[in-house]
Design an enzyme around this catalytic site. Structure first.
Site, PDB file in Angstrom:
ATOM      1  N   MET A 204       0.836  -1.198   0.000  1.00 59.49           N
ATOM      2  CA  MET A 204       0.000   0.000   0.000  1.00 59.49           C
ATOM      3  C   MET A 204       0.876   1.255   0.000  1.00 59.49           C
ATOM      4  O   MET A 204       2.011   1.226   0.469  1.00 59.49           O
ATOM      5  CB  MET A 204      -0.916   0.017   1.227  1.00 59.49           C
ATOM      6  CG  MET A 204      -1.946  -1.106   1.246  1.00 59.49           C
ATOM      7  SD  MET A 204      -2.896  -1.176   2.768  1.00 59.49           S
ATOM      8  CE  MET A 204      -3.832   0.350   2.657  1.00 59.49           C
ATOM      9  N   HIS A 205       0.327   2.342  -0.549  1.00 60.12           N
ATOM     10  CA  HIS A 205       0.909   3.686  -0.486  1.00 60.12           C
ATOM     11  C   HIS A 205       2.145   3.903  -1.359  1.00 60.12           C
ATOM     12  O   HIS A 205       2.573   5.035  -1.528  1.00 60.12           O
ATOM     13  CB  HIS A 205       1.278   4.087   0.956  1.00 60.12           C
ATOM     14  CG  HIS A 205       0.232   3.819   1.978  1.00 60.12           C
ATOM     15  ND1 HIS A 205      -1.096   4.172   1.805  1.00 60.12           N
ATOM     16  CD2 HIS A 205       0.297   3.216   3.193  1.00 60.12           C
ATOM     17  CE1 HIS A 205      -1.787   3.820   2.874  1.00 60.12           C
ATOM     18  NE2 HIS A 205      -0.975   3.228   3.728  1.00 60.12           N
TER      19      HIS A 205
ATOM     20  N   ASP B 235      -3.067  -4.815   1.066  1.00 63.33           N
ATOM     21  CA  ASP B 235      -2.925  -5.969   1.951  1.00 63.33           C
ATOM     22  C   ASP B 235      -3.855  -5.922   3.152  1.00 63.33           C
ATOM     23  O   ASP B 235      -4.363  -6.956   3.595  1.00 63.33           O
ATOM     24  CB  ASP B 235      -1.470  -6.151   2.390  1.00 63.33           C
ATOM     25  CG  ASP B 235      -0.896  -4.953   3.133  1.00 63.33           C
ATOM     26  OD1 ASP B 235      -1.514  -3.871   3.098  1.00 63.33           O
ATOM     27  OD2 ASP B 235       0.175  -5.098   3.728  1.00 63.33           O
TER      28      ASP B 235
END
Length: 421
Positions: free
Chosen positions: A1-2, A160
């Protein structure tokens, strides 16, 4: 993520990705907050500007690597780059896009106001899909590289945490997951975009269409134990002891670690402090404390940090009826018991240990028509394997330790921050 994966006009990677735990972007967070305003930011995206989020990384590259930025024609999250290589399609899902600081989370669309304020061209961004939606097919190139068949459907998927929560059955209000991996996450599904006005927990779209989730994050959860093992617990020959050996020693120490406390702020901290300058601390050492005390204090300190999110959930009136544990922390009997005692509530362990991978498989199955909905898929496949009950005496001891733990951050912030309390 990110993470920020930056591609040029040929679809080639321009520079190494800036991943989720890269917090070099504190200046960009301050600049963005100053330009838009904290309250307005939270209204637009349901979240404050944090160094972990993708937009701040884009701004950092634009400011510090202008020649690289000139070449950028596409921006992707890490898993979506894998999809791009498999299919040639640029796509992402609502849940993962929620962590970019560019999504209107409440309305599940790219935020035109954020794009305008940050001066980001929407054409750089992938298309948006709900997590179980089929959004691409395996291309000839993808088939050649992987051995998969041309034309297999690829669903949007999820980051996730949303996928992991799906794999644990966290699909309706009241059921909460606590996952300890490198980071630690407390995750609750909601039927509305529940907001903390101070942005201390994240409000994201869930992997389930029409639902959201709130999520508190401890940056260095399992990382704290790994740091101790790799840095302070290696033998003279460099061999590393197993986590099982370390926790077996720690299990001999009583709850409360005889007054020893650990704050797991090795990578700054998100929930509840939103402070990339927060620092870890081992507080209360005496000559009587042993290595086993330190390990137990680390396990308890991570659980205390996760409990901070439950404290915020109570403020936000987010219901917590039952708690399910996941990640590597759920494999340790001691850490399971510590979490039950720190939270003061029984905790469940589900049969499927694959977490995010299992959740991704369920999303794919829904996209392929095996089940009509994510709720139906979870109801058919997810079962609790065991339950750990809190121990009343340990709960009382750890309640007192938690109260002391809460006093450490304000004290250490005065030492490490350029803006003391």
């Amino acid at each position: 993520m990110h993470g920020a994966v930056l591609l040029d006009e040929r679809g080639s990677v321009i520079r190494p990705a800036l991943i989720w735990c890269d917090v070099r972007t504190e200046k960009q967070c301050r600049d963005l907050t100053s330009k838009i305003g904290q309250e307005k930011l939270i209204q637009l995206t349901c979240n404050p500007a944090l160094a972990n989020f993708t937009l701040t990384k884009l701004l950092w590259v634009r400011e510090n690597e202008p020649e690289n930025w000139k070449r950028v024609r596409s921006v992707m999250l890490p898993k979506d780059y894998v999809r791009f290589r498999l299919t040639g399609e640029r796509a992402t899902d609502m849940a993962d896009a929620s962590g970019t600081l560019l999504l209107d989370v409440a309305n599940r669309r790219w935020s035109q106001e954020m794009l305008h304020a940050a001066e980001i061209d929407e054409r750089l961004l992938p298309g948006l899909f709900e997590s179980p939606a089929a959004c691409a097919k395996i291309s000839a190139t993808g088939a050649k590289e992987t051995g998969l068949s041309v034309g297999i459907s690829v669903v949007a998927g999820a980051g996730d945490q949303a996928a992991g929560a799906t794999g644990m059955g966290i699909v309706g209000a009241g059921t909460v997951s606590v996952t300890i991996g490198t980071s630690g996450v407390v995750f609750a599904a909601t039927d509305r975009p529940a907001l903390d006005p101070h942005g201390r927990v994240h409000t994201f779209c869930h992997a389930i269409p029409g639902r959201w989730h709130v999520m508190g994050v401890t940056q260095a959860a399992g990382l704290s134990l790994r740091w101790f093992r790799d840095t302070l617990s290696a033998g003279s020959n460099g061999a590393r002891e197993s986590y099982e050996q370390l926790t077996a020693e720690a299990a001999k120490i009583p709850p409360g670690s005889d007054g020893l406390l650990w704050t797991p702020y090795l990578m700054g901290e998100r929930t509840p402090h939103l402070d990339s300058n927060a620092r870890g601390a081992l507080v209360g050492l005496t000559a009587l404390h042993t290595r086993a005390h330190i390990v137990r204090a680390i396990l308890e300190g991570v659980a205390f940090s996760l409990r901070d999110t439950f404290t915020l959930f109570r403020e936000m009136k987010v219901p917590v009826k039952n708690i399910r544990l996941g990640g590597g922390g759920a494999r340790s009997p001691l850490w399971r018991q510590i979490q039950a005692d720190v939270f003061g509530q029984s905790v469940e362990i589900v049969e499927a240990e694959e977490g995010a991978a299992f959740g991704a498989a369920l999303l794919a199955a829904v996209g392929a028509g095996v089940w009509p909905s994510v709720d139906a898929a979870c109801a058919a496949t997810i079962r609790a394997a065991s339950c750990v009950e809190p121990q009343p005496e340990a709960v009382a001891t750890l309640n007192a330790s938690y109260a002391a733990f809460r006093r450490i951050y304000p004290a250490t912030r005065q030492i490490f921050s350029s803006t003391p309390l």
